[in-house]
Write a protein that holds these residues in place. Structure first.
Motif, PDB file in Angstrom:
ATOM      1  N   SER A   7       0.829  -1.215   0.000  1.00  0.00           N
ATOM      2  CA  SER A   7       0.000   0.000   0.000  1.00  0.00           C
ATOM      3  C   SER A   7       0.861   1.262   0.000  1.00  0.00           C
ATOM      4  CB  SER A   7      -0.998  -0.002   1.156  1.00  0.00           C
ATOM      5  OG  SER A   7      -0.339  -0.163   2.360  1.00  0.00           O
ATOM      6  N   GLU A  52       1.949   1.685  -3.542  1.00  0.00           N
ATOM      7  CA  GLU A  52       0.853   2.186  -4.371  1.00  0.00           C
ATOM      8  C   GLU A  52       0.714   3.701  -4.217  1.00  0.00           C
ATOM      9  OE1 GLU A  52      -0.488   0.657  -6.838  1.00  0.00           O
ATOM     10  OE2 GLU A  52      -1.463   2.585  -7.177  1.00  0.00           O
ATOM     11  N   ARG A  89       3.478   5.220  -6.169  1.00  0.00           N
ATOM     12  CA  ARG A  89       3.222   5.134  -7.606  1.00  0.00           C
ATOM     13  C   ARG A  89       2.301   6.270  -8.053  1.00  0.00           C
ATOM     14  NH1 ARG A  89       4.535   0.460  -9.257  1.00  0.00           N
ATOM     15  NH2 ARG A  89       3.785  -0.605  -7.405  1.00  0.00           N
TER      16      ARG A  89
END
Ligand SMILES: C[S@@+](CC[C@H](N)C(=O)[O-])C[C@H]1O[C@@H](n2cnc3c(N)ncnc32)[C@H](O)[C@@H]1O
Length: 230
Positions: free
Chosen positions: A69, A72, A75
């Motif tokens: 997470s 993410e 990203r």
């Protein structure tokens, strides 16, 4: 990794948790500017430091983290900022790079998530193996302070995110538990432990500062800010 040091639930509030920490960014950016070769952040988190590093240098940053997470978040933040992060799900104890790095860095006390000396020794050895000759390893961590730990033990705090702290004396460990759930544990280390880790990994201490502005390290310092060289 033995006791859980970083709970995925912590990542939900990580951006708020880390928002007050800004003093370190310029320090790591400057080291990255000076590095002639690949840049690597271990425990990259949400890219809080790596994104400004990539912006300032115009180069990608390789980022390793065990948390899907957090990766993410990194990203999507990198995409929004228009920079390239080469994000890899992995444990810093198993760091392996295709090309030796000019700079490996680990901000915001993330090395303290490693529970044992063996975990840290292994990480330092992997870092040393991943550096070019002359390459640098930089990190920062709290100075071990029993008085702070004792004061915070059992205390509830409302900022930056409501949380409570527990000090496990026998394990020199601090557990931070958010009211919403999510725990982050930190195993404190002394100056001699850090210097010993450099020694066993074959790295040379270049500088030990007491702060991100390059303050000299002294008895009153409360942060280890370390730059080492292979
Ligand atoms: C305090 S955050 C630091 C994030 C980022 N470097 C920053 O400065 O904001 C700690 C990060 O360490 C990661 N982490 C914890 N143990 C790790 C390990 N063994 N290997 C790689 N990442 C780890 C967590 O997932 C989390 O993203």
């Amino acid at each position: 990794m033995g006791p859980m040091s970083w709970d995925e639930a912590f990542s939900d509030r990580y951006a708020e948790w880390s928002a007050p920490m800004t003093a370190d960014v310029g320090f790591y950016v400057e080291l990255a500017r000076q590095a002639d070769g690949p840049l690597v952040e271990v425990a990259i988190g949400n890219g809080r430091v790596a994104i400004p590093v990539a912006q300032a240098t115009g180069r990608p940053v390789i980022g390793l983290d065990t948390s899907p997470s957090m990766l993410e978040q990194a990203r999507s933040a990198a995409a929004a900022a228009g920079v390239h992060l080469d994000l890899r799900l992995g444990d810093m104890r198993d760091l392996a790079l295709d090309e030796p790095a000019a700079l490996i860095y680990c901000p915001f006390r993330a090395l303290l998530h490693l529970p044992t000396w063996a975990d840290r020794r292994r990480t330092f050895e992997r870092v040393a193996a991943g550096l070019r000759p002359g390459g640098r390893f930089a990190w920062n961590a709290f100075v071990f302070d029993h008085q702070v730990a004792v004061r915070l033990d059992g205390a509830h705090q409302t900022t930056p995110v409501p949380h409570s702290v527990r000090y496990a004396v026998g394990d020199n460990r601090i557990d931070i538990t958010l009211d919403d759930g999510g725990t982050s544990s930190l195993w404190w280390a002394t100056k001699n432990e850090w210097l010993g880790l450099l020694d066993v990994a074959g790295l040379q201490l270049e500088a030990l500062y007491g702060g991100f502005a390059g303050e000299p390290f002294g008895d009153a310092s409360r942060e280890y800010v370390v730059v080492a060289r292979r």
